[in-house]
Design a protein around this motif. Structure first.
Motif, PDB file in Angstrom:
ATOM      1  N   LEU E 321      30.156  -2.569  67.449  1.00  0.00           N
ATOM      2  CA  LEU E 321      30.277  -1.918  68.750  1.00  0.00           C
ATOM      3  C   LEU E 321      30.319  -0.395  68.614  1.00  0.00           C
ATOM      4  O   LEU E 321      29.755   0.320  69.436  1.00  0.00           O
ATOM      5  N   ILE E 322      30.985   0.054  67.560  1.00  0.00           N
ATOM      6  CA  ILE E 322      31.060   1.512  67.384  1.00  0.00           C
ATOM      7  C   ILE E 322      29.667   2.070  67.125  1.00  0.00           C
ATOM      8  O   ILE E 322      29.323   3.177  67.518  1.00  0.00           O
ATOM      9  N   GLY E 323      28.872   1.264  66.454  1.00  0.00           N
ATOM     10  CA  GLY E 323      27.529   1.735  66.141  1.00  0.00           C
ATOM     11  C   GLY E 323      26.684   1.914  67.393  1.00  0.00           C
ATOM     12  O   GLY E 323      25.772   2.739  67.417  1.00  0.00           O
ATOM     13  N   ASP E 324      27.025   1.179  68.419  1.00  0.00           N
ATOM     14  CA  ASP E 324      26.223   1.194  69.635  1.00  0.00           C
ATOM     15  C   ASP E 324      26.646   2.372  70.506  1.00  0.00           C
ATOM     16  O   ASP E 324      27.817   2.544  70.800  1.00  0.00           O
ATOM     17  N   ASP E 325      25.682   3.129  70.949  1.00  0.00           N
ATOM     18  CA  ASP E 325      26.008   4.369  71.633  1.00  0.00           C
ATOM     19  C   ASP E 325      26.037   4.189  73.151  1.00  0.00           C
ATOM     20  O   ASP E 325      25.345   4.883  73.882  1.00  0.00           O
ATOM     21  N   PHE E 330      31.882   0.773  73.913  1.00  0.00           N
ATOM     22  CA  PHE E 330      33.219   1.296  73.617  1.00  0.00           C
ATOM     23  C   PHE E 330      34.282   0.619  74.448  1.00  0.00           C
ATOM     24  O   PHE E 330      35.396   0.431  74.010  1.00  0.00           O
TER      25      PHE E 330
HETATM   26 NA    NA Z   1      28.862   3.682  70.062  1.00  0.00          NA
END
Ligand code: NA
Ligand code: NA
Lengths: 91, 118, 110, 496, 966, 159
Positions: E321-325, E330
């Protein structure tokens, strides 16, 4: 220093060199351990003589001090080595 | 005076050198270690002592020390020869051309040759 | 003469190094002394100038550089100290490990 | 200020040696004397440090009143005096350990004299400003260190001493040739004078040879791979209070020398030296890591570890920036404390083992007898691995920081990767000694070496981790001072 | 800037650790019960929790709260704290769950004092709070490592368990390694950003992302976070970490520590995130980890292991999830963090209860516990439902938001479908895991008749019940506004932009809901066929297990270590050769061999050329002869000849002082070397010689090559220094001019040795003395304790049949053999010693004007004494010369030299200066003899050397004497 | 008293080595000699001044005789070395002890060894000297003439 004296001294020096060389050769090719020891003792004594000759050539009494040390200790070591050769030990 | 002293010194040097030569010759030519020791002893006692005498005459301040050196030589040389001869006899170095050995009679020399391997 | 002297120093140094690499520890000790001798001779050659008169103030003439001589004196004493100590070590090792062969003195490894 | 202050840290142990020798029939008095001597030395060197630090000027003492460069010059600059303080501190604690140590060799009447001579030799190296004088002190260090190791209760001490001696012999010969060559090239032995002349004319023959050989000398002294072979044997076999000194402060001689070479003596031609230091340092980190990992003996492991730890320091010296030199100083100081403590702890465990040995086979589970030692060892292990909040972390932090600043990425990468091995081997050792149950029938002795000295050292490690500002400040100032060799030269040569 | 109160969440647990350690004191421990202590200690995290709760409003309103104090100002390092919504969220979990776990521990540990556990736990809590509060890189790392260390201690809590130790080591190795990488990455980041504090770093996102080393710093930081948060393949430490006591597992390895990596990456998102690389890196690893954890977890039979894998899976989710912008991601992240913390800690604590009450965690032995542990089952079921992602649990919401994020319209379709597939796969397996967890434990029939369950104490059960119920209530309650706001703030802090959070369970029939149903259905199918699935999984996972990588790495390291250690082969000769070759390499690389232009000229003819040539040739040739001569004794003679020739060369230098010393030292060396021959057993020497001359060709060539190389270097440098003469010496002219006026010496060398560089000599004499006492101690003390050496010596003496001197019969001929020597030799000995003493005295007194000094005097006298040893025997000599107490002499000599040197300071103000006391008092001394400091120094040297040399000779000559000090 | 005599000898030695006969040097030398004499292991014996004088005289005579023997035998030796083929009959003979004192025995042995042609190899407990001589046929000549004279003198020095 006169020429004669100088000549004699240098001749004596060369003679001593030759004598030492002979002795060293004999130590190198000695027939037994005692023979080599004799040779070594002889080399020491001849070097002593040589020191005295150099002292005369250079007109410098300082070398006698070196000779004194060598003389006294040379005998000590010869005898110590003789003791070792005879006995396998020293003290 | 100087000339006289120098002449004396030259004489002493020549004689001393001659004795040294004699000693080395003896070391080379005599048949066994015992007889050679007779010869090599000469080098220290005659050869060097005479050279020291010459030096004592020639160089300043050298007389006292020369005397001490002679004393050392005359005292130490023979003792060294004695020690070497004794060692030789102990380890059984044979005498050449000899007919008599009184020492062998009393002494049962334990053979030891330090050069034997090490 | 310079070349000869340099060669002699080199030869002695080489011999010392070679002896240092022998298995017989007595040879190693001998090598140590030869090495020290060679280095001491080198130090003497390091003198800034060569003379024919001893380094004494009461002698006139060209003296040789006194400083290396003093250094050599110190170096000799130190090498004697070390040399004697090595002999004691050799004795101790010989008693403990039962060998005078350098290659067999290998309790400590890895 | 009386310039004799520079002399005192050398003179006190040097003069203490014969007194200790004369007290040889009174062991308690002897031990107390030695401890007093080292304590006084420490106080005096701290005072000296205070003087030169606050004064911002090195202090020099011309022995015998002979002007430099003719006599022997003692130089108290920040670097040398800091090394002195560090040595006096650790040596003093070494004596504290000795006082509570059950080794037989401590009871020999000549142990303390030899120990004090070792101290004098070590401190002399750091304070002398004359290269031949350094040789003499180095020899004092070698002979007393060798003797102390040879008389160890561990019968292998003699073998270790023998090997060390011969490798030191080569080092001494390197130094003598280097020194002779420097005299040939520049006609002087005073380090400041040499530095000045080398700066003016760096390529004079045979100075390059001297540089290489001097480098080799310091490599042997600091056990830089591949000149390190003496070190694991030597440090492992010597009596614990001694080995704690050898692997901590004594190997710093080379570190000190490398700093002097690159920042004072050979400044104009230091570039290849620095490259060599980086390469050797990285090799040391890797090799030291692996060998320590594979070691089967706690003391040997710690000794091998020193190869790697010194490697970090060398890399920093090789980077040579003020930040890197700061890191080098911090690492040097901290490693001394940590390694001394760790070796003492290993020795303390060994003293509990049924057979006195620090081999892992023997000391497995022996730590159970000294749980407090385990706490100390664990903290020490973290410090060695650079884990905060120990002093080791501050070193690692400054090292990494300076490497990034110097943009030395390849070296940084390598030392970073292999720094993890430190954690591996110390933790393994900790687990084996304190956690693994002992083998059948192995029982720890109820009595062993006292833990006061390592406790103090570890306490210092934590203290210097939490409150590292003074040391950091000092290190920054040292880096600044070695960056200004002109002041050193000016002071040493008496302002001429 | 200095909100000291921020320290509270750090200091309170630290205080707890301290108190727990105090609880370890036997006196305290006996008086206080564990439960009471735990209840009392739990107050600390509770206070912390309340404190943090009180800060929520402030933080939401006013933004981050900070504190900073200079830590190492010289290095620009601060200790700084930073509290924003993101850290606050995590901190609340840490302190809240912390309080529960502490209380729970009081019930979990049945008996005994678990003060160690509590100490570690509180230390961990301190460190974990520190990570979350850290306001700069250094502070973060400080606490980051703290969690690794405390985790290590907790995993290996049962120290006698080998598996626990291995697991602890593994976790430390992996997370510690990651820590180093993270530190490096953060330092890179800080150096580019221009400051160590997060405020600077977070504000420098653009600079950082455009930096050429951006990939490096990202990779390093991510590596640190991945290892900490158990991202595959670094996840392997987590299952092995389950050997920690269950409260620790619940706390560290599910709720808190493993989220540190998640926190770090979320924290760094504004600075390092929002790039392609970031996305691929985090999403890739996260996705893989999520699927792996879910898949492998199903086959675990140990309940804790099962939970560990489900944790891994959830950590993967978070990382992904953190990788997804996107803001949706978030939002999902924050919800997942909370949900997971709640249900996973509850489950762990329940498993701890099961383990505690039944004695096992093995699913194969459990079953049917619903009868005996109904209340436990309720708590477990609530938490498991959340884990399974079923409504109305909070976990359901987490899964919904997750699915919402992966189905976000901004997601490219192909990638989106991969992600969706992965999430479905993981969700299904997680559902099956949850099923296993509840069904196989509580339902069905008991599998093992020896396993009996009973309910735990109420308070113990309450601890998991709290989070379990929370995950229920959070799901059921109608949209708690404050909570939603808080969570969205936290997400915003990580995202760096607006995040809208709604906590409503029902959002209509949305794609996520459909997918959720699919996942649950799939999970149900998997669970029904779990036997077959597990069988199919079989060795599959093992084969690709990262454990193989880990084990392989370790064994590779160990094997490399073995190889590296092999270089330490114990052969001194190899070491020496390496050093020599290394020095050669250094000369080539760093130095230069001086070239001499006139190399082939012979230089100017010297004085007495023939003699020089002869002496040189003799010195070199006899040195060389020492190699060829096979007998050690002869080699020694050759050595001695070489030494004497060198003395001759020195004399020709001219350097008479050196020559004299060389002579005495050469002779002394020969004596001691021969002594060594006498004390080292002959067989050993013979064997060594034999081996020496049997060396292999290549070895010989190597040695010769080294020797030739060394010789070449020496020749070159000597030739250079010889041919470049005369040179300028800076110092010597001063000595020449100053010797007489400044030191009263005619002998310039003597003046240097004793005055100008007297300090060298002082130390050198100490070296000599130390060698003496060192050897003496080694041989007489250390060796004396060697039973082996004693036996050897006795054997050697028996073999030789040494006669005792007293036993000499009358007819024994006294010569050189045997113990007694002849009177002729006695005569020489009697004369020699006094003569040498007088000679020595004159050298000491007049050494300033002639060759010889204190050292030669000492050696000469010692050799005369050695001669007495030879002549009279060691003991007899000691009897005759009662004053010869060597150690005493050494001590007195050394003392005298330092006292003398110090005394001069009183007269001239400088240590070790030259003072002529005789002239000061006006003593009418003979010319050439000065009663000066130099004279006293020479005297001291003489005394020391006498002592040292006799120690050397005595030790070597009589090694087996008892250690009675002479 | 023996210590004083030894000290006097040491003083003489000191003066010889320093070659400086000034009063101050004598005083300093006396101090040095006294210090060294104090360190020597000298056994105290009853002292007789008259005997000392006799002994000194005999000693001087002894040295003279010795010198004569040295030169005389030196020449013999030289001849032998230059022509080793001369008849030679070397061997070791036992020469009886001359006197009781160990010192006298030693001096006697020294004298024998220093004079060419004789080399003492061993001395036994009662003073018998096993001497290597170049011609064993002349044993009596050695024992009676050469060494006999010296032994006579020695017995005066050491009664
Ligand atoms: Na992200
Ligand atoms: Na002198």
């Amino acid at each position: 220093m006169s020429a004669a004296l100088s000549f004699v001294l240098h001749a004596a020096l060369i003679l001593h060199i030759a004598l030492i060389a002979l002795c060293v050769w004999r130590v190198w090719r000695g027939e037994n351990v005692i023979d080599r020891l004799i040779g070594a003792d002889l080399v020491g004594t001849l070097i002593l003589g040589m020191l005295v000759i150099i002292a005369m050539i250079r007109g410098n009494a300082l070398y006698i001090d070196v000779a004194l040390g060598l003389a006294a200790l040379g005998f000590v070591s010869t005898i110590a080595l003789a003791k070792y050769v005879a006995d396998g030990r020293m003290f | 005076m100087t000339t006289l002293l120098q002449a004396f010194a030259i004489l002493a040097i020549i004689t001393g050198a001659a004795f040294s030569t004699l000693g080395v010759l003896g070391y080379y030519r005599l048949p066994d270690v015992y007889t050679r020791l007779h010869a090599t002893g000469k080098v220290s006692v005659f050869g060097v002592v005479l050279l020291v005498v010459a030096a004592a005459v020639l160089t300043p301040l050298g007389f006292g020390k020369g005397l001490v050196l002679i004393f050392m030589l005359v005292l130490g040389g023979p003792v060294a020869s004695h020690a070497i001869a004794s060692a030789a006899h102990t380890i059984g170095i044979p005498l050449a051309r000899t007919t008599r050995d009184d020492l062998a009679v009393v002494q049962d020399a334990a053979p030891f040759d330090p050069g034997a391997g090490s | 003469m310079d070349l000869l002297q340099a060669l002699a120093i080199g030869v002695m140094f080489g011999v010392g190094v070679f002896q240092l690499l022998r298995r017989n520890v007595i040879r190693t000790a001998i090598g140590m002394l030869i090495l020290s001798n060679a280095v001491n001779l080198f130090l003497l050659t390091a003198g800034a100038y060569d003379g024919i008169v001893d380094a004494y103030t009461n002698l006139a003439g060209q003296r040789s550089d006194a400083l290396p001589q003093a250094l050599v004196l110190t170096a000799i004493v130190i090498s004697l100290a070390g040399f004697s100590f090595v002999l004691a070590l050799l004795y101790a090792i010989s008693m403990r490990l039962g060998t005078a062969d350098s290659d067999e003195m290998d309790r400590l490894k890895h | 200020m009386n310039p004799h202050l520079v002399l005192l840290p050398i003179l006190i142990p040097l003069a203490g040696t014969p007194v200790a020798l004369l007290l040889r029939r009174r062991p308690r008095a002897q031990s107390a004397w030695a401890l007093g001597v080292m304590l006084t030395t420490l106080l005096v060197s701290l005072r000296l440090l205070g003087v030169i630090w606050s004064g911002g000027q090195p202090v020099t003492f011309q022995l015998g009143g002979w002007p430099a460069p003719f006599g022997i010059t003692l130089m108290g600059d920040l670097l040398g005096v800091t090394m002195t303080v560090m040595s006096a501190l650790v040596l003093g604690l070494g004596l504290v350990y000795a006082a509570g140590c059950g080794d037989r060799c401590i009871t020999y009447p000549h142990f303390y004299p030899l120990f004090l001579a070792l101290a004098a030799g070590l401190i002399g190296i750091f304070l002398t400003g004359d290269i031949f004088n350094m040789f003499v002190f180095a020899e004092l260090l070698v002979i007393s260190g060798t003797a102390l190791t040879a008389i160890s209760d561990d019968p292998n001490g003699t073998e270790a001493a023998y090997k060390y001696f011969f490798m030191s012999l080569l080092a001494s010969i390197f130094l003598l040739i280097a020194m002779g060559s420097l005299y040939v090239a520049y006609g002087t032995l005073n380090m400041a004078d040499l530095a000045q002349r080398i700066a003016a004319e760096p390529a004079r023959q045979p100075a390059p040879l001297a540089m290489a050989l001097l480098f080799a000398f310091f490599m042997v002294k600091s056990a830089v791979v591949p000149f390190h072979f003496w070190q694991p044997d030597f440090h492992a076999a010597s009596p614990t209070p001694v080995s704690a000194m050898l692997s901590s402060v004594v190997v710093k001689v080379g570190v000190y020398g490398f700093i002097r070479m690159t920042t004072l003596l050979f400044v104009p031609v230091a570039a290849p030296l620095k490259t060599a230091l980086i390469v050797l340092g990285v090799v040391g980190v890797i090799f030291g890591g692996f060998t320590a990992l594979g070691a089967t003996h706690a003391k040997r492991m710690l000794a091998y570890s020193t190869l790697g730890q010194v490697g970090f320091i060398l890399v920093a010296i090789g980077w040579g920036t003020p930040a890197a030199l700061t890191a080098a100083i911090i690492l040097t100081f901290n490693h001394s404390l940590i390694k001394a403590a760790m070796l003492m702890l290993a020795g303390a465990v060994a003293s509990r083992a049924p057979v006195k040995s620090a081999s892992f086979d023997v000391i497995t589970g022996m730590g159970k007898a000294i749980p407090f030692g385990g706490v100390l060892f664990f903290i020490g292990a973290l410090a060695l691995a650079g884990v905060p909040p120990t002093n080791g972390f501050v070193g690692k932090l400054t090292l990494f920081g300076s490497g990034i600043q110097a943009q030395a990425y390849p070296a940084l990468l390598l030392i970073g990767v292999f720094s993890i091995m430190t954690l591996m081997y110390v933790i393994r050792a900790f687990q084996v000694i304190w956690w693994t149950p002992p083998a059948e029938g192995q029982k720890a002795k109820s009595k062993g070496d006292a833990l006061l000295a390592p406790a103090i050292l570890i306490g210092l490690c934590v203290l210097l981790g939490l409150w590292s500002e003074p040391l950091a400040r000092l290190a920054v100032d040292i880096a600044g001072s070695v960056g200004n060799p002109a002041l050193y030269i000016l002071t040493a040569l008496g302002g001429r | 800037m200095s909100d000291l109160a921020l320290f509270i969440p750090i200091l309170l647990p630290l205080l707890g650790a301290l108190l727990a350690a105090l609880y370890g004191l036997p006196g305290v421990n006996r008086r206080l019960s564990l439960r009471g202590v735990c209840w009392a200690l739990a107050v600390l995290p509770l206070i912390s929790f309340l404190f943090l709760l009180g800060r929520v409003a402030d933080v939401n309103a006013a933004g981050p709260q900070t504190f900073r104090v200079a830590w190492i100002p010289s290095l620009g390092v601060n200790f700084s704290l930073w509290l924003d919504s993101l850290s606050l969220l995590f901190l609340l979990l840490v302190s809240g769950i912390g309080a529960l776990v502490v209380v729970y521990s009081g019930y979990y540990f049945s008996a005994g004092s678990e003060w160690r556990f509590l100490t570690y736990l509180f230390l961990f809590m301190t460190a974990m709070s520190g990570i979350l509060l850290a306001g700069d890189v250094v502070t973060l790392f400080l606490f980051w490592e703290g969690t690794s260390v405390t985790s290590f201690l907790l995993i290996a809590y049962k120290t006698s368990d080998a598996a626990a130790r291995r697991g602890a080591f593994k976790s430390l190795f992996i997370t510690g390694g990651g820590g180093v990488a993270m530190l490096a990455g953060l330092l890179f980041t800080a150096s580019v950003a221009g400051g160590l504090d997060f405020a600077t770093i977070l504000a420098s996102g653009d600079v950082l992302r455009s930096s050429p080393i951006y990939p490096v710093m990202l990779a390093l930081v991510a590596f640190g976070a991945f290892t900490k948060s158990a991202q595959a393949p670094a996840h392997i430490w987590l299952p092995d970490g389950m050997s920690a006591p269950t409260p620790a597992s619940a706390y560290l390895h599910s709720a808190t520590m493993v989220k540190a990596g998640i926190y770090l990456m979320a924290r760094m998102n504004p600075a390092l995130g929002q790039t392609e690389l970031w996305f691929w890196l985090l999403t890739g690893f996260g996705l893989f980890t999520m699927m792996l954890g879910a898949f492998v977890g199903l086959k675990q039979r140990d309940l804790k292991a099962l939970l560990a894998y489900s944790t891994i899976s959830q950590l993967g989710v978070m990382m992904m999830l953190i990788g997804d912008d996107t803001s949706a991601a978030f939002k999902a992240l924050v919800v997942s963090v909370v949900a997971h913390a709640l249900y996973k800690s509850a489950l762990f604590l329940v498993v701890g209860i099961i383990d505690h009450e039944t004695g096992t965690r093995n699913v194969y032995r459990l079953g049917g516990l619903r009868a005996s542990m109904p209340r436990t089952m309720v708590v477990a079921t609530v938490a498991a439902l959340s884990m399974a992602g079923l409504p109305p649990m909070f976990g359901f919401l987490a899964k919904e938001t997750l699915l919402a994020s992966v189905t976000h319209p901004s997601m490219p379709p192909v990638l989106g479908s991969i992600l969706v597939g992965g999430v479905l796969f993981a969700a299904a397996f997680l559902f099956a895991q949850a099923g296993t967890l509840i069904w196989d434990t509580f339902m069905g029939k008991p599998r093992d008749p020896e396993v009996h369950g009973h309910e735990p104490p109420v308070w113990m059960l309450l601890m998991p019940a709290v989070p379990a119920l929370l995950s229920l209530t959070l799901g059921l309650l109608p949209e708690p506004k404050a909570l939603a706001e808080f969570i969205s703030r936290a997400a915003e802090a990580a995202y760096g932009g607006q995040v809208k959070v709604s906590l409503a369970l029902w959002a209509g029939i949305t794609p996520p809901l459909v997918l959720s149903i699919i996942a649950i259905a799939g999970g149900f199918v998997i669970w029904l066929n779990r036997g077959r699935v597990i069988a199919w999984q079989g060795g599959f996972a093992d084969r690709f297990s990262a454990n193989r990588l880990y084990d392989g790495t370790l064994s590779l390291l160990d094997r490399t270590a073995g190889l590296a250690l092999r270089t330490q082969d114990g052969h001194l000769r190899h070491y020496l050769a390496t050093i020599l070759i290394g020095a050669g390499a250094l000369i080539v690389l760093l130095g230069e061999i001086p070239q001499t232009a006139s190399a082939l000229t012979f230089g100017p003819p010297a004085e007495l050329p023939l003699l020089r040539v002869f002496a040189l040739a003799l010195a070199a040739a006899s040195a060389a002869a020492s190699i060829i001569l096979r007998r050690d004794f002869f080699a020694i003679l050759a050595l001695s000849t070489s030494g004497l020739s060198i003395a001759l060369l020195m004399l020709l230098q001219p350097a008479p002082d050196v020559a004299l010393v060389q002579v005495v030292v050469d002779l002394l060396s020969v004596v001691v070397l021969t002594l060594a021959l006498t004390i080292i057993p002959r067989e050993q020497l013979m064997r060594a010689t034999l081996l020496t001359y049997r060396q292999s060709r290549p070895e010989l060539f190597r040695d010769i090559a080294i020797a030739v190389g060394a010789g070449f270097v020496m020749t070159s440098v000597s030739l250079f220094s010889l041919t470049s003469r005369p040179r300028a010496s800076v110092v010597t002219p001063y000595y020449e001019a100053g010797a007489k006026p400044l030191t009263g010496a005619a002998d310039i060398v003597g003046a240097i040795v004793v005055d100008f560089r007297g300090f060298d000599t002082l130390v050198e004499i100490t070296v000599f003395a130390m060698a003496g006492i060192g050897m003496y101690t080694l041989i007489r003390y250390a060796m004396h304790h060697d039973a082996a050496s004693f036996a050897t010596t006795v054997r050697a003496q028996l073999r030789k049949g040494v006669a005792q001197p007293d036993a000499a019969p009358a007819h024994t001929v006294f010569g050189i053999d045997g113990m007694p020597t002849s009177s002729l030799i006695h005569l020489l000995a009697y004369v020699l010693l006094p003569v040498m003493m007088v000679l020595g005295a004159t050298q000491v007194m007049y050494g300033h004007d002639q060759p010889g000094d204190g050292f030669t005097a000492g050696v000469i006298i010692s050799l005369a004494i050695a001669f007495w040893y030879v002549v009279f025997g060691y003991q007899e000599t000691r009897r005759k010369l009662r004053w010869l107490k060597s150690s005493l002499l050494v001590g007195l000599g050394l003392l005298l030299q330092t006292v003398n040197a110090s005394l001069t300071a009183l007269f001239t103000g400088s240590f070790f200066s030259h003072v002529d006391y005789g002239a000061l008092v006006g003593l009418p001394l003979p010319k050439g003899f000065n009663f000066s400091s130099s004279f006293i120094f020479e005297l001291a040297i003489c005394i020391t050397v006498l002592g040292g040399a006799t120690l050397i000779l005595g030790a070597l000559g009589h090694p087996t004497d008892p250690p009675v000090e002479g | 008293m023996q210590r004083v005599v030894a000290g006097a000898g040491l003083l003489a030695l000191y003066l010889a080595l320093t070659s400086n006969l000034t009063l101050s040097n004598m005083i300093v030398g006396a101090v040095v000699a006294a210090l060294i004499a104090a360190l020597l292991p000298i056994e105290a014996r009853p002292f007789d001044l008259r005997r000392l004088v006799v002994a000194l005289g005999a000693a001087i005579l002894y040295v003279g005789v010795l010198m004569l023997d040295v030169v005389k035998n030196g020449v013999t030796m030289g001849r032998l070395i230059l022509n080793p083929r001369l008849p030679m009959n070397p061997g070791i003979v036992a020469i009886p002890a001359c006197c009781q004192s160990e010192l006298a025995t030693a001096l006697s042995a020294h004298a024998m060894t220093v004079s060419p042609g004789e080399l003492v190899i061993g001395i036994d407990a009662v003073g018998v000297m096993y001497t290597h001589i170049l011609d064993v046929s002349k044993e009596t000549e050695y024992t009676e003439d050469a060494s006999g004279r010296r032994r006579n003198l020695l017995s005066r020095i050491f009664p």
